[in-house]
Design an enzyme around this catalytic site. Structure first.
Site, PDB file in Angstrom:
ATOM      1  N   LYS A 193       0.812  -1.217   0.000  1.00  0.00           N
ATOM      2  CA  LYS A 193       0.000   0.000   0.000  1.00  0.00           C
ATOM      3  C   LYS A 193       0.848   1.272   0.000  1.00  0.00           C
ATOM      4  O   LYS A 193       0.460   2.261  -0.591  1.00  0.00           O
ATOM      5  CB  LYS A 193      -0.959   0.001   1.187  1.00  0.00           C
ATOM      6  CG  LYS A 193      -0.292   0.270   2.520  1.00  0.00           C
ATOM      7  CD  LYS A 193      -1.293   0.247   3.644  1.00  0.00           C
ATOM      8  CE  LYS A 193      -0.586   0.051   4.955  1.00  0.00           C
ATOM      9  NZ  LYS A 193      -0.158   1.276   5.615  1.00  0.00           N
ATOM     10  N   THR A 194       2.004   1.196   0.658  1.00  0.00           N
ATOM     11  CA  THR A 194       2.847   2.385   0.675  1.00  0.00           C
ATOM     12  C   THR A 194       3.298   2.726  -0.734  1.00  0.00           C
ATOM     13  O   THR A 194       3.331   3.885  -1.144  1.00  0.00           O
ATOM     14  CB  THR A 194       4.083   2.143   1.560  1.00  0.00           C
ATOM     15  OG1 THR A 194       3.642   1.647   2.812  1.00  0.00           O
ATOM     16  CG2 THR A 194       4.852   3.418   1.774  1.00  0.00           C
ATOM     17  N   ASP A 237      -3.488   7.632   5.273  1.00  0.00           N
ATOM     18  CA  ASP A 237      -3.012   6.265   5.477  1.00  0.00           C
ATOM     19  C   ASP A 237      -3.522   5.746   6.827  1.00  0.00           C
ATOM     20  O   ASP A 237      -3.856   6.537   7.701  1.00  0.00           O
ATOM     21  CB  ASP A 237      -1.481   6.262   5.453  1.00  0.00           C
ATOM     22  CG  ASP A 237      -0.922   4.867   5.270  1.00  0.00           C
ATOM     23  OD1 ASP A 237      -1.729   3.921   5.076  1.00  0.00           O
ATOM     24  OD2 ASP A 237       0.312   4.704   5.314  1.00  0.00           O
ATOM     25  N   GLU A 238      -3.556   4.445   6.985  1.00  0.00           N
ATOM     26  CA  GLU A 238      -3.985   3.826   8.252  1.00  0.00           C
ATOM     27  C   GLU A 238      -5.336   4.393   8.706  1.00  0.00           C
ATOM     28  O   GLU A 238      -5.533   4.728   9.876  1.00  0.00           O
ATOM     29  CB  GLU A 238      -2.939   4.046   9.351  1.00  0.00           C
ATOM     30  CG  GLU A 238      -1.526   3.642   8.962  1.00  0.00           C
ATOM     31  CD  GLU A 238      -1.285   2.141   9.022  1.00  0.00           C
ATOM     32  OE1 GLU A 238      -2.282   1.377   9.204  1.00  0.00           O
ATOM     33  OE2 GLU A 238      -0.128   1.711   8.883  1.00  0.00           O
ATOM     34  N   GLN A 257      -6.269  -4.595  10.776  1.00  0.00           N
ATOM     35  CA  GLN A 257      -5.122  -4.074  11.516  1.00  0.00           C
ATOM     36  C   GLN A 257      -5.480  -2.886  12.395  1.00  0.00           C
ATOM     37  O   GLN A 257      -4.629  -2.103  12.781  1.00  0.00           O
ATOM     38  CB  GLN A 257      -4.006  -3.690  10.538  1.00  0.00           C
ATOM     39  CG  GLN A 257      -3.428  -4.887   9.823  1.00  0.00           C
ATOM     40  CD  GLN A 257      -2.241  -4.522   8.957  1.00  0.00           C
ATOM     41  OE1 GLN A 257      -1.216  -4.083   9.442  1.00  0.00           O
ATOM     42  NE2 GLN A 257      -2.397  -4.708   7.652  1.00  0.00           N
ATOM     43  N   ARG A 306       4.019  -9.336  10.497  1.00  0.00           N
ATOM     44  CA  ARG A 306       5.271  -8.591  10.364  1.00  0.00           C
ATOM     45  C   ARG A 306       6.360  -9.493   9.800  1.00  0.00           C
ATOM     46  O   ARG A 306       7.372  -9.016   9.296  1.00  0.00           O
ATOM     47  CB  ARG A 306       5.768  -8.054  11.719  1.00  0.00           C
ATOM     48  CG  ARG A 306       4.904  -7.035  12.451  1.00  0.00           C
ATOM     49  CD  ARG A 306       4.442  -5.924  11.593  1.00  0.00           C
ATOM     50  NE  ARG A 306       3.139  -6.244  11.032  1.00  0.00           N
ATOM     51  CZ  ARG A 306       2.640  -5.674   9.955  1.00  0.00           C
ATOM     52  NH1 ARG A 306       3.308  -4.774   9.314  1.00  0.00           N
ATOM     53  NH2 ARG A 306       1.443  -6.013   9.502  1.00  0.00           N
TER      54      ARG A 306
END
Length: 777
Positions: A33-34, A225-226, A256, A614
DNA sequence: CCAATACAGGGGGCT
DNA sequence: CCTGTATTGG
């Protein structure tokens, strides 16, 4: 530009190419996504959108900095310079400073951290003579915070019988008064707490339509974002700003969402489609980060949650090794297992320390890990916990500095007025506070006029107060003529802080002095960086703002090779080849405090999902049968989360407790199916070609770069062009200073500096992180 | 009125 | 284990 876009898969490409209108990107863990956000911004600019009109809100400043660097690589540094990128808090703190007068605040307002807020609340509870066992400061602060995040002002509180009733039921009928007193106290101190930065922004945008219109017109394209971790206050800001042009792109993953405890509202992402007209929804479901084992195991965990969006994360990666589960007797033994496994894996597979991360639920768990790693001589770095700037000796220096900028700052004042001890005790401060409240002035102002008010102080005390005022005022004069570094050095000596610390010859005392030196170095870097950016002298107030809003992750200390230790919360957005999730025990993870309601337990489960995902190659889950908690040995059971993973993805190591330590932890050929190239070994030991890395894969280096963004070993396409390419002797061109020759390079990573002799202006040391240089020879 | 020492109580994740 | 408060000595 096209070459970048062609590297995306189709799902990633679509949102990059959609220029206008509201859109949501549901992005699974590790789905790139980044990359999408970065390219979307770069592509907007490529299509002629002015960087000035783009606002991008990220979760950490570090993420913002990295994205900005990548964008600069694509569209050019001078173009990217004008992008507004940062956390909600830092972006809106900036805006609030320039509009502060409208809200009755000084533009140099202080930002209170949670320590300051807590001290203020404690003070109020004491002044009101309330029982601190009923009015627990932490709980009170938490409640006030949730009011603010829901935009419930003091006035709104007193207009809402339900809220008051709830507090009365909780035997805290004076909650409202405390809230009022806290808000007054902050205002009087010229201070905003973290929640205020959002609340006051909302106030600004609602009360002043012309201000709203100005920022609406400015921020024509907004990216968040997030998004799953935004709270109501943030949600309203985003809505207001995007209302005119509706060019709003939010990215997030409901799986998340891990910040409900501090007010994040998962409904913001679940309801996005209802909030805007004609929302385009995109899903990124292909995971490029982890092995198939990890991805599928994580999916089986999430199957236990009821509330979630429809999404299937999958991967084309190899299966990889199974997740290893390890039991030990005590937390100390757990630490030894982790340390020796890291040790052996490093040996067997020539891995670096930076390939490993140890994640835990609570900061207190770091100690056992530290002890074990130290014994094995494995370098590590702890992220988070008590951040550097929160340490007592550092905070003391910072509070003196805060007073210089804003003498009304009451928390700073009471903290340092008698430290080092100068004979101004509680009784005196009490009298001053009473007078301050009576005259509706700050304590500092009372002190300045101490002769005109009869406070029944004896003359010795009066003199001491005057001396203190004189001292702070002398600092203010220095601040006008010198840079922040000089001032801080001066302050730490003149206040007697350093002297006080020197009395303590213990290792802890020495460490404190070193910490102050480190702070000075940090300020030095900052002032140089600022000089570079603004052409102005390094301003103290900007440094303080940076410090107040910095995350521990934001601080790039060095590019030393270390094992990373951090809470799972802090690990969000990061990735590591090998991840240990330690303390997998009931009452610890899931936490005992979050097992009363379904939603809390589901949040813990999402947290576990974050922890697992992660890992790129190997995840370990470890638990101890007993551990020291609150100084006592307590028994524990394995976490339910282990059982919730489908057994086919797990391998139980369950070794015989007596001798497991002396055996290899894992079979030698366990990594036989691991693609070594993805581990980015410094010296490849295998010639196996990278089977599953295709063109549109994120480069494996990304993992390492996230930890050490400016690693000097970055390969082609390095984020920082100059970091690697500059050598002594190079002729460079600088935006402001013109032509010059590199004389010397020093430091590494984020701190790397070049000494450059310019044709006009002489020799300057520039931080490469900031310097806009072009190599011309 | 302040400083230094002894002792008890409480402990989650973070901008 | 660490901080905040009570106590006692200056």
């Amino acid at each position: 530009m096209q070459q970048y876009i062609s590297q995306l898969n189709e799902a990633q490409r679509e949102p990059v190419l959609q220029k206008e209108g509201p859109m949501i990107i549901i992005a699974g863990a590790g789905s790139g996504k980044t990359r999408v956000l970065t390219l979307r911004i770069a592509y907007l600019m490529h299509q002629g959108v002015d960087a000035f009109n783009i606002l991008s809100l990220t979760f950490t400043n570090k993420a913002a900095r990295e994205m900005k660097n990548r964008i600069a690589d694509i569209v050019g540094a001078s173009e990217a310079k004008n992008l507004w990128m940062g956390t909600f808090h830092s972006i809106f703190a900036k805006i609030l400073r320039s509009e502060a007068d409208k809200l009755g605040y000084p533009s140099n307002f202080t930002i209170y951290d949670s320590q300051d807020s807590l001290r203020a609340i404690s003070g109020i509870i004491k002044e009101m003579q309330l029982d601190k066992d009923i009015y627990k400061p932490k709980q009170i602060l938490g409640r006030i915070s949730s009011f603010k995040n829901s935009l419930i002002t003091v006035k709104a509180y007193f207009n809402d019988p339900d809220l008051q009733e709830a507090d009365a039921m909780a035997k805290r009928p004076r909650m409202g008064e405390i809230y009022q007193a806290y808000v007054d106290r902050c205002f009087k101190s010229g201070a905003m707490d973290f929640d205020d930065l959002l609340l006051k922004t909302n106030e600004l945008l609602t009360r002043f339509p012309e201000v709203l219109a100005r920022y609406q017109n400015r921020f024509r394209y907004i990216l968040v974002d997030e998004y799953q971790d935004t709270n109501h206050s943030q949600y309203l800001i985003v809505r207001a700003l995007s209302d005119k042009f509706q060019n709003i792109c939010v990215v997030g993953d409901d799986a998340q969402s891990i910040y409900a405890f501090r007010g994040a509202n998962i409904n913001n992402i679940l309801n996005f489609q209802k909030d805007y007209q004609g929302v385009q929804t995109y899903r990124l479901e292909q995971n490029y980060r982890s092995t198939r084992n990890i991805v599928e195991a994580a999916n089986t965990v999430m199957d236990h949650n009821k509330t979630k969006l429809d999404k299937v994360v999958w991967t084309a990666n190899d299966f990889g090794p199974k997740i290893k589960v390890h039991r030990s007797l005590t937390d100390a033994e757990e630490g030894r297992f982790v340390a020796s496994t890291i040790f052996e894996q490093k040996m067997q597979h020539q891995l670096n320390n930076g390939h490993f991360a140890i994640l835990y639920r609570t900061n207190a768990q770091s100690r056992a890990m530290e002890d074990a790693l130290r014994k094995r001589d494995i370098p590590y770095r702890i992220y988070g916990g008590l951040s550097f700037y929160q340490r007592k000796e550092i905070k003391d220096v910072l509070c003196y500095l805060r007073l210089v900028i804003n003498p009304k700052d009451e928390e700073a004042l009471v903290r340092v007025i008698n430290y080092p001890a100068r004979g101004i005790g509680d009784t005196t401060i009490e009298k001053l506070t009473v007078a301050a409240n009576h005259y509706k002035r700050s304590i500092f102002e009372i002190m300045q006029n101490i002769d005109r008010i009869d406070l029944k102080l004896n003359s010795g005390t009066k003199q001491k107060l005057q001396d203190f005022v004189t001292m702070i005022q002398s600092f203010q004069v220095i601040n006008e003529n010198q840079d922040a570094f000089y001032l801080t050095d001066h302050v730490s000596k003149k206040t007697g802080l350093v002297q006080e610390l020197k009395k303590d010859a213990t290792p802890e005392g020495m460490a404190k002095i070193q910490n102050i030196e480190e702070l000075l170095n940090g300020i030095k870097d900052f002032t140089e960086g600022q000089k570079e950016v603004d052409g102005a002298r390094g301003s103290l107030s900007e440094f303080l703002e940076d410090v107040a809003l910095a995350t521990d992750l934001d601080k790039d200390t060095s590019d030393e090779d270390r094992v990373a230790l951090m809470t799972i919360h802090l690990a969000k957005g990061l990735e590591f080849p090998h991840v240990f999730v330690v303390g997998m025990e009931e009452d610890l993870f899931p936490s005992a405090m979050s097992m009363s309601t379904r939603s809390e337990l589901e949040e813990e489960r999402r947290l576990f999902y974050v922890a697992l995902t992660r890992a790129e190659h190997q995840a370990y889950l470890t638990y101890a049968q007993s551990r020291y908690r609150w100084g006592k040995l307590t028994d524990s059971e394995p976490s339910r989360f282990i059982e919730e993973i489908d057994g086919q993805y797990l391998e139980y190591l369950t070794p015989a407790e007596t001798n497991y330590r002396f055996k290899p932890m894992v079979d030698k050929d366990i990594f036989g199916d691991v693609d070594k190239s993805k581990l980015r070994l410094s010296k490849p030991v295998s010639s196996t070609p990278p089977k599953y890395i295709t063109d549109n894969q994120p480069k494996p280096e990304a993992a390492i770069r996230k930890l050490k963004p400016v690693s000097s070993q970055a390969s082609s396409g390095a984020t920082n062009l100059f970091d690697n390419q500059l050598t002594a002797g190079n002729i460079v061109m600088h935006e402001r200073f013109g032509r010059g020759q590199v004389i010397n390079l020093e430091g590494a990573g984020a701190d790397k500096k070049a000494e450059i002799k310019f044709e006009v202006g002489g020799i300057k040391k520039l931080l490469l992180r900031f310097a806009k240089l072009e190599v011309i020879g």
